[in-house]
Design a protein around this motif. Structure first.
Motif, PDB file in Angstrom:
ATOM      1  N   SER A 129      -1.179  -0.994  -4.509  1.00 53.66           N
ATOM      2  CA  SER A 129      -1.589  -0.312  -3.283  1.00 53.66           C
ATOM      3  C   SER A 129      -1.186   1.144  -3.432  1.00 53.66           C
ATOM      4  O   SER A 129      -1.406   1.755  -4.484  1.00 53.66           O
ATOM      5  N   SER A 130      -0.543   1.690  -2.412  1.00 53.19           N
ATOM      6  CA  SER A 130      -0.182   3.106  -2.410  1.00 53.19           C
ATOM      7  C   SER A 130       0.674   3.348  -1.178  1.00 53.19           C
ATOM      8  O   SER A 130       0.627   2.555  -0.223  1.00 53.19           O
ATOM      9  N   VAL A 131       1.403   4.460  -1.184  1.00 55.29           N
ATOM     10  CA  VAL A 131       2.045   4.872   0.077  1.00 55.29           C
ATOM     11  C   VAL A 131       0.995   5.022   1.174  1.00 55.29           C
ATOM     12  O   VAL A 131       1.299   4.922   2.355  1.00 55.29           O
ATOM     13  N   HIS A 132      -0.267   5.224   0.758  1.00 52.93           N
ATOM     14  CA  HIS A 132      -1.334   5.421   1.744  1.00 52.93           C
ATOM     15  C   HIS A 132      -1.839   4.116   2.346  1.00 52.93           C
ATOM     16  O   HIS A 132      -2.838   4.111   3.054  1.00 52.93           O
ATOM     17  N   GLU A 133      -1.119   3.018   2.126  1.00 55.20           N
ATOM     18  CA  GLU A 133      -1.397   1.839   2.952  1.00 55.20           C
ATOM     19  C   GLU A 133      -0.735   2.028   4.310  1.00 55.20           C
ATOM     20  O   GLU A 133      -1.098   1.373   5.268  1.00 55.20           O
ATOM     21  N   VAL A 134       0.249   2.941   4.386  1.00 57.82           N
ATOM     22  CA  VAL A 134       0.879   3.249   5.685  1.00 57.82           C
ATOM     23  C   VAL A 134       0.802   4.729   6.079  1.00 57.82           C
ATOM     24  O   VAL A 134       0.962   5.050   7.247  1.00 57.82           O
ATOM     25  N   ILE A 135       0.612   5.623   5.118  1.00 60.32           N
ATOM     26  CA  ILE A 135       0.534   7.056   5.455  1.00 60.32           C
ATOM     27  C   ILE A 135      -0.940   7.457   5.548  1.00 60.32           C
ATOM     28  O   ILE A 135      -1.662   7.425   4.539  1.00 60.32           O
TER      29      ILE A 135
END
Ligand code: BGC
Length: 268
Positions: free
Chosen positions: A152-158
């Motif tokens: 995934s990525s930090v961009h699953e929450v950001i």
């Protein structure tokens, strides 16, 4: 940790001809796994990864497949079953960015990113899960019937302005991962996510290839360094091993603190 913790296990890493996928494949191979190096376009780069693994005494072959195409995914798994007999570890890693301001984003940019980043993970996870269920747990190999790691990525929450297709794909990966983990746990299949932050790879070259860009990136990373592919590779190796046998349905962020709201460190 046992340095050969994945001895004899068969692993497929999608998009492992470069970047994070390559870093993961190299670490899994060091831990004793046999690898499929999947790539979409760059045959030479995939061959290089295979060579690096086999030169070190490991086992690997390269296979071309666009993970957003069902028939190609099925053919890739059939070939893997022919060569290795089965699959023990799937690392759903293939991903790309097609960045654009929202109002200018084309349907093609949207569909390409969702197709590869999200639908590709669905297609590969489904083939792997079918095989894990057919085969079950093999004693002496692993406590689990199979492991699926969703990159995934930090961009699953950001949230990420200018990248709505990408951020949406990662949010989707998170919920797919959790739902699969819930559904497949009774069959002894573990499904986990990795949420990398800024890792120094071609996908984000413009964020680190000048000192100005790197300095600005570091303001988002409390630990004050950019990540490396082997940071993710080591985490993936541990998550795939029996050391992590009780872990399923969570994303582990590997981001130097990027998800810690660094803007609030001395403000707010
Ligand atoms: C993106 C990179 C970005 C990083 C942190 C990743 O998922 O692919 O381009 O540097 O997130 O924002």
């Amino acid at each position: 940790m046992d340095t050969r913790s994945l001895q004899g296990q068969a692993a497929l890493v999608t998009g492992s001809d470069s970047g994070i996928g390559k870093g993961v494949a190299l670490e899994l191979a060091k831990a004793g796994a046999k690898l499929v190096i999947n790539y979409a376009h760059n045959h030479d780069a995939a061959d290089e990864v295979v060579k690096e693994i086999t030169d070190a005494g490991g086992e690997a072959y390269a296979w071309q497949c666009d993970v957003s195409h069902e028939e190609q995914v099925q053919a890739m798994f059939q070939e893997m079953f022919k060569r290795y007999g089965t699959i023990d570890i799937l690392v759903n890693n293939s991903g790309l960015q097609k960045d654009s301001k929202f109002v200018d984003m084309t349907l093609d940019q949207w569909n390409t990113v969702i197709g590869i980043n999200l639908t590709g993970q669905f297609l590969c996870a489904r083939e792997a899960a079918r095989e894990f269920i057919r085969r079950g747990v093999v004693e002496g190999v692993s406590k689990a019937a199979g492991k699926i790691i969703c990159m995934s990525s930090v961009h699953e929450v950001i949230p990420w302005g200018g990248h709505v297709n990408y951020a949406t794909s990662k949010g989707g990966i998170m919920m797919m991962m959790k739902t699969l983990a819930q559904e497949l746990a009774p069959q002894k299949i573990r499904v986990v996510g990795i949420g990398p932050g800024a890792i120094q790879t071609p996908i984000n070259k413009n964020a680190w290839d000048t000192p100005e860009a790197l300095n600005s990136l570091l303001t988002l990373i409390p630990y004050n360094r950019i990540g490396q592919p082997d940071d993710i590779g080591k985490l993936a190796t541990w998550l795939a091993s029996d050391e992590a046998d009780y872990i399923t349905g969570v994303t582990i962020f590997c981001d130097g603190g990027m998800t810690l709201y660094p803007g609030f460190a001395d403000n707010g």
